[in-house]
Scaffold this motif. Structure first.
Motif, PDB file in Angstrom:
ATOM      1  N   LEU A  46      14.850 -22.071  28.829  1.00  0.00           N
ATOM      2  CA  LEU A  46      15.903 -21.537  27.954  1.00  0.00           C
ATOM      3  C   LEU A  46      17.223 -22.265  28.199  1.00  0.00           C
ATOM      4  O   LEU A  46      17.708 -22.307  29.331  1.00  0.00           O
ATOM      5  CB  LEU A  46      16.104 -20.044  28.217  1.00  0.00           C
ATOM      6  CG  LEU A  46      14.876 -19.166  28.021  1.00  0.00           C
ATOM      7  CD1 LEU A  46      15.287 -17.706  27.990  1.00  0.00           C
ATOM      8  CD2 LEU A  46      14.134 -19.534  26.764  1.00  0.00           C
ATOM      9  N   GLY A  47      17.773 -22.820  27.162  1.00  0.00           N
ATOM     10  CA  GLY A  47      19.028 -23.540  27.300  1.00  0.00           C
ATOM     11  C   GLY A  47      18.856 -24.962  27.800  1.00  0.00           C
ATOM     12  O   GLY A  47      19.818 -25.713  27.887  1.00  0.00           O
ATOM     13  N   GLY A  48      17.634 -25.324  28.174  1.00  0.00           N
ATOM     14  CA  GLY A  48      17.404 -26.688  28.646  1.00  0.00           C
ATOM     15  C   GLY A  48      18.142 -27.001  29.937  1.00  0.00           C
ATOM     16  O   GLY A  48      18.504 -28.151  30.188  1.00  0.00           O
ATOM     17  N   ILE A  49      18.318 -25.988  30.796  1.00  0.00           N
ATOM     18  CA  ILE A  49      19.045 -26.177  32.060  1.00  0.00           C
ATOM     19  C   ILE A  49      18.282 -27.165  32.947  1.00  0.00           C
ATOM     20  O   ILE A  49      17.118 -26.939  33.273  1.00  0.00           O
ATOM     21  CB  ILE A  49      19.203 -24.833  32.794  1.00  0.00           C
ATOM     22  CG1 ILE A  49      19.826 -23.777  31.885  1.00  0.00           C
ATOM     23  CG2 ILE A  49      19.989 -25.014  34.080  1.00  0.00           C
ATOM     24  CD1 ILE A  49      21.228 -24.058  31.463  1.00  0.00           C
ATOM     25  N   GLY A  50      18.928 -28.237  33.348  1.00  0.00           N
ATOM     26  CA  GLY A  50      18.306 -29.198  34.260  1.00  0.00           C
ATOM     27  C   GLY A  50      17.081 -29.890  33.703  1.00  0.00           C
ATOM     28  O   GLY A  50      16.257 -30.406  34.460  1.00  0.00           O
ATOM     29  N   PHE A  51      16.921 -29.935  32.389  1.00  0.00           N
ATOM     30  CA  PHE A  51      15.690 -30.463  31.795  1.00  0.00           C
ATOM     31  C   PHE A  51      16.019 -31.422  30.653  1.00  0.00           C
ATOM     32  O   PHE A  51      16.614 -31.036  29.652  1.00  0.00           O
ATOM     33  CB  PHE A  51      14.845 -29.301  31.270  1.00  0.00           C
ATOM     34  CG  PHE A  51      13.435 -29.691  30.904  1.00  0.00           C
ATOM     35  CD1 PHE A  51      12.468 -29.840  31.882  1.00  0.00           C
ATOM     36  CD2 PHE A  51      13.077 -29.934  29.582  1.00  0.00           C
ATOM     37  CE1 PHE A  51      11.168 -30.206  31.555  1.00  0.00           C
ATOM     38  CE2 PHE A  51      11.790 -30.305  29.240  1.00  0.00           C
ATOM     39  CZ  PHE A  51      10.824 -30.438  30.240  1.00  0.00           C
ATOM     40  N   TYR A  75      15.034 -22.888  36.180  1.00  0.00           N
ATOM     41  CA  TYR A  75      16.095 -22.073  36.792  1.00  0.00           C
ATOM     42  C   TYR A  75      15.578 -20.726  37.296  1.00  0.00           C
ATOM     43  O   TYR A  75      16.334 -19.957  37.894  1.00  0.00           O
ATOM     44  CB  TYR A  75      17.226 -21.829  35.790  1.00  0.00           C
ATOM     45  CG  TYR A  75      16.767 -21.056  34.592  1.00  0.00           C
ATOM     46  CD1 TYR A  75      16.702 -19.664  34.609  1.00  0.00           C
ATOM     47  CD2 TYR A  75      16.349 -21.728  33.452  1.00  0.00           C
ATOM     48  CE1 TYR A  75      16.238 -18.963  33.532  1.00  0.00           C
ATOM     49  CE2 TYR A  75      15.881 -21.021  32.364  1.00  0.00           C
ATOM     50  CZ  TYR A  75      15.831 -19.640  32.418  1.00  0.00           C
ATOM     51  OH  TYR A  75      15.368 -18.946  31.354  1.00  0.00           O
TER      52      TYR A  75
END
Lengths: 242, 242, 242, 242, 242, 242
Positions: D161-166, D117
Motif C-alpha cells: 500500500l502506497g508503494g513504501i520502499g518498493f 512495511y
C-alpha cells in the motif's frame, strides 16, 4: 602483471588547495615516511575562494601555500591552474588530467569521491576515472606528456567534510603523522579566514574532529577513511595502503 | 548560521513548461498561501515538444502558458529560454543557472531528481547542484547577476511521472490547494494535445492519480513527494525534530 | 488523521544502559525542555557488559545508573530486564516490546538502526518495527498492557559508535543541551571502566567527538544524527515543508 | 532443466485475507484466464484485524470471504490458520510454509516483498524464501506433505500500500481483468469497515488509485507491479509473467 | 500503445569494435535466428587501441573486422567514426547518437551500462539514454536523419569484462549460438594481440569463461546477462528478450 | 589494540560440507602455506542433501569427506552437527556458534554473505555476526567453552554459486593453490552425484569456472572474491588477507 615496485609512486589529486590536506595528507605522509615518492596535484588554482581577494592575487597566494605544504613531506606539486569552480569533464580538461597522470605515472591514486558534495570535487573524480585508461595509450592527440604505463594504478576515493554521503571501508592510521598533517594544513593560512567567513568553520578544529572520528571507527587515535574503486584488473589482488 | 528569515524565498526550477505544475506547484501554492515569496524558473522554452507546431511559435505559446500559471499564485517567472531537449551541464548553461539562482537568492530550492528518466530533467538537476556553491562567490567571470548569499538554501528533489526510480521520503499535504494545482496545470493547454498524441496520456487525470497515490502513502488526500539533498551545512538542522 | 497533540510523548528504546545517552539523549533533553513527555526504555539489563562484575550485581548497578540519568531530564524509565546479549525477535520478547510501546503510547519513537553493528541493537530495532502495528490491536493474546492508539508514531533510527554503516539524513542541534548530555552519560560510571578495558575507549571523549562531527555535517556546534523510517501513513506529512 | 509445462501452477502467498486482492489478483486472474492453475494461500487467519469483533469469530468471517474471492477465478484456497500479527520465521511456521509449497508445487510464486512495511508481510516473505529449497528434499522431518519438485519456481515480490520502499521492475497489464479484481476485493466486506476505522482508508478507492498509478508507469490503464527474486538457477532465462 | 510488430528491429550500440561481440552478440544471433532485423552500431573507430599501429590504419582494420562480424548474422553495421577514447556526452556526439537511433528506429536497444568501468562505455550509455526521447521529435536542429517513432524502444544494459559493478537480472540462453559468438569475436583478429599485450588477456578464453559463468547463474550452459532500464512508459509490460 | 600476532588463527564457517571448498579453501590453503593456523567449521551435517541416502548415513559420509578435505591443508575441523536445512538464528544455535568462535578464537573469520541465496547460508552468516561480540564475554550462561579474546577478528563474507547478489571487493589470488582447492573439493565425492541430479551441475567444472571468472576481474589466473564486514573497531586498519 608486472611486479609491484618496491618504491611506489603515489599521486593525490585534489580540486582545490587544502582539499588534500583535509582528507589525505596523513596517508601521504605515511607513504613518504616509508620511502615512497609522493606527488600532489591541485587541479584548480583556488582563485575564487575568497570574497575579498581578487582571483589572480589569490591564485598566487594559494600556490605558495600549496608548495609550502608539499615541501613538508618532500612531495612534488603539480599545478594545472584550472579556474576554480569551473571544473568540467570536457575535452580540454580531460587532456590536462591525462597529462597529470602521465607525469606522475602512479601506482596509487587518491582523489575525491564521485559522491562528494562539491561539484569541482565530483568532476575532478570523474576526470581521474576518465583518464585512467588513456594515460598508457601512445597515439592520443594533443597531449603534452608521453604515454606512461598502462593500467597499473589503484584508485582510492577520499573523505569529505562532514562525511556527507561517504562511508569509508578502508582506514589508514595517521596517528604517527598527525602533527605533520597539522603542519601541512597550517600552510594554507589564507584559507582559514575564508572558511571562517563563508562557512563559520575553524578548519584546524574541523580536521582534528574528523581525523579523531574516523579513528574511533577504525580503532586507533587518528585515521583517514577511503573507498577503493573497483575496476577491471586494476590490481585488485594487491593491497598497497600502508 | 544566520537565522532563517520569517518570509522565505522559494525557487522551483523545472526543465520544461508544465514540469513544475505536475510535480511541485501544490507545495508552491502552500508556500504562497503562507506568505512566502515564490519564484518559478523554467529552464528551457519547451520549443521541441510538439510534432506539428514549429519551435519559435511553440516557445511563445509555452511562455504565455507558464506566465498564466505563475500568476495564479502570484509567483515570479524566470525564463532563460534554453533550447528544449538540449540541456547540457556545460559552461554556458552553468552560467545561466548561476544567474537564475542569484536572481532568486532562495532559502529553498525544488528541482528535478538526478535519477529522473528524462535527460533534460537530469541535467537541470545537475546544473542546480553545480551552481549552488557558486551563487555566493563574487569573482566568477561572465555572470550577469551579482553574487547573492552563500550557502543558505536547502535543495529538495521532486517526483516524476509514474515515480520511476523515485521513492519520496518527504511529503507535503496539498489537499487544501489541489484546485489551485489543477488550475495551474490547466494553463498549459497546448501540452494536453501533445501528451495525448506522443504518450497517450491525459495529463490532468495523470496528475490527480499521482497526487492521490502519494497522498495514500503520506496519510492524507493529496500529496507531493520529495527527497532532500544531503550536503555539507546546507541547513540540515532546520527540521521538525526539536 | 487526528491532530498532533501539543504535548508529545517521546519514547526512546535502547538495547543497553548508555546506548540512549551516547546516541539520542541530547534530542530527548531538547524535547523535555520544550515541555514534552519523555520515556526512556532500556530493553536489557546490561548484565553481561563487564568481565569482572557478575550479572546480577551488574544489572542492579546499571539500573541505578539509568535511573539517575533519566532523572536528569525528568524522564520515565522503562526496564523490561531482558538478559544482555540475548535479544531475539521471538514471541516472548515481541510481547515485552509491545507492552513497552503500549505503556508509552508514543508520538515519536527513537531507537537503534536495523543496520547497527551490534546484534542486540539490530534486534531491538526489529522488535520495535514488529511491534508498531500491534500496539493498537486490542485482542492480541498474553499482553499485560491494554492496547493504545493505533498508528500514530513516527520512528527515527539513531546513530552508532563510529557511524558504521550509518549516514544520517536528519540532524538535531544539541548545542544548547550538551552539558545535559554529558551529565546523563556521566551517570553511567560503571561503563567507563568496562569500555576502557574491552574497547580501549574513553566514552566521554568519544561522545564529544561524535556530537561535534555530526555538528560539522549539520552546520552547528553539536548534533545528533537520525534516519527516519518510511512507512505507510506513519505521519509522513508532518514536516518542515509547508 | 526440465521444460516449462504448458499449464503452469501459480501460487500466491499473502499474510492476511485481502493482501492478495490488493496486490496481485489481477495477475492471478490473467493466469486463470490463460488456463493456468491458481492457488491462493493466506498464511494467517486475519483474526486480529478488528477492534470490535473477537478473534475466533473474525477468523471464520475472513475465511468465508477469502473462499468467495478465490472462487471468482476458480482458485484453490490454502488456509494454514496462523494467528494474525504473530508470523515468525521459526521452525514451526517454516514447516507450515514448506507444506504450503509442497501442496502447491508451483512454477511461479507471488508473495510479499522482504522490504514491506508490515512485519507479518516481511516474515511471510522470509518464510517463502527459506522454504523454497526445502520443498523438494524428501527427508525433512515432521512435514505432513511429501516432497515435490526441486528448484522449479520463480519468485516475484508484490507491491504494498502506497508503494513504501518498493520500486517495481516488472509490470503486468491488468486492464482486461480490473473488474475481476474489484469483485474479488469486494468479497472482503468485513475489511472495509476496519480499514476505514483504523487507517481512514477506503480500500476500493485505494486499490483503483494504485492500479492506475502503476499503469501510468507501465504504459497501460491498470497494472500490478512486481520485483523478481534473483537466485541460483531459479529459471532465470524463462519469463513466465503473462 | 501501438502493437509490437512481429519483426522487431534490434539495435546494439557499443563503444569499440569487439564490445558487442564480448557482451551481447549471442543475444543478437538469437534475434537474427528468429527472423528479427539486427543493427550493430560501433560508436568509435577503435583507433587508439594499439600501442604500435597508428590511428588511421587501425581504424580501417577495425572497421573491416566489424563488418566481417556483422556479416556473420546478416546484421547492418553503423559506424559513426568517433575518435576512440574521446566519447563525450556533448552536443556534437548527442547529434550523432540521435541519428544512429533514428536510422535504426529500434524496438529494443542493447548498450553499455552506466556503471561500466570504461569511460567510453559509460558515455555511450549516457548518450543512448539522452537520445532516446529525442529520436521522435521532428524539429530538433542539425540532425541528418528524419525523426523516427517516439518512445517505442526498451533499453537493456549489457555486461562488462569481469562483471565489475554489474549484477545481471535478465539472462539470455546463448547455448545454441555459442559457435556464432565465437566466430564473430574471432573476426576481431587485430584485438587479440593488443589485449594480450595491454591487459595480458586471451580474449576468446575470457569470453567463454564469462558466458559459462553467466550460464551457471542462469541455469543453462552459456548465457549473456543484462539489466533493463526502467523508464516512463518504455514498454514495461512487454518482455521481448528471446 | 594488541599487536597482530605473527601466526594468525583463521576460522572459516560454512553451512554445509563443500561450501568452504567451493568458496574459500583457496584462501585457506594460502593461509596454511604461510604458516597460519586454519580451522574449518561446518555448521550442519549436510544430512538432507540427497534424495536417496537417509539422513544419518549421509551425515556420516559427509563428515568423513569434510575430514579428508581439512586434512589436505592440515586444518582442524569443527562439526557442531546441526540438522541440515534447519539453521535458525535462535538461542540454541547462537550458543553453538558462540562455542565455535570461542574454540577457534580467530583473528580472521570467513563465512557466508547475509545476501546469499540459500537460507542456511544466510542464517549461518547472521549467527556469526550475532556471536562475534559475545565470544569474549565471560558470564554468558550455558556455554560449554570459556570466553576467548574480545573484539579481535575481522569478518569476510565469501562468494556464492553464480555470484547471485554478490559483488566482491576483495580478491585473493589462488593460482598457486588451485590444485589444492581441486583436491579438497574432490574429497566430497558424495556431493557430485547429488548436485548433478538436483541441479544438473558438474561441481568441479563450476568451481573452475567461478575461480577463473573472479581471476579475470582481479587480474590473475584464479581468484576467490570476498566482501569485508565493516564494524566498530574490528581491526579496520589492518589488512590481513594474504
Amino acid at each position: 602483471m608486472p611486479a609491484t615496485p618496491a618504491r611506489l609512486r603515489i599521486l593525490a589529486v585534489g580540486a582545490h588547495p587544502d582539499d588534500l590536506e583535509l582528507n589525505c595528507v596523513g596517508t601521504l605522509a605515511r607513504y613518504a615516511a616509508d620511502g615512497h615518492e609522493v606527488i600532489m596535484a591541485v587541479f584548480t588554482s583556488g582563485n575564487m575562494g575568497d570574497v575579498h581577494i581578487l582571483p589572480d592575487e589569490l591564485a598566487a597566494v594559494r600556490r605558495r601555500e600549496a608548495e609550502a605544504s608539499a615541501a613538508v613531506i618532500g612531495a612534488r606539486l603539480l599545478w594545472p591552474g584550472v579556474t576554480d569552480e569551473l571544473v568540467f569533464p570536457d575535452l580540454q580538461q580531460r587532456r590536462l588530467m591525462i597529462d597529470v597522470l602521465r607525469e606522475a605515472d602512479p601506482d596509487v591514486i587518491l582523489t575525491h569521491s564521485p559522491t562528494d558534495y562539491h561539484p569541482d570535487h565530483r568532476y575532478v573524480s570523474q576526470l581521474v576515472f576518465d583518464s585512467y585508461f588513456q594515460k598508457g595509450l601512445p597515439h592520443l592527440p594533443d597531449q603534452t606528456q608521453p604515454a606512461c604505463r598502462f593500467g597499473q594504478a589503484q584508485v582510492y576515493y577520499m573523505d569529505n567534510l562532514g562525511g556527507i554521503g561517504f562511508l569509508p571501508n578502508e582506514y589508514v592510521d595517521i596517528t604517527p603523522v598527525i602533527e605533520t598533517k597539522k603542519q601541512m594544513l597550517g600552510c594554507h593560512a589564507s584559507q582559514f579566514q575564508a572558511m571562517a567567513e563563508l562557512a563559520e568553520t575553524d578548519m584546524m578544529e574541523m580536521m582534528f574532529t574528523q581525523a579523531r572520528f574516523r579513528g574511533l571507527a577504525a580503532g586507533c587515535r587518528y585515521a583517514e577513511g577511503f573507498c577503493r574503486l573497483d575496476a577491471y584488473q586494476r590490481g585488485l589482488t594487491r593491497r598497497v595502503l600502508p
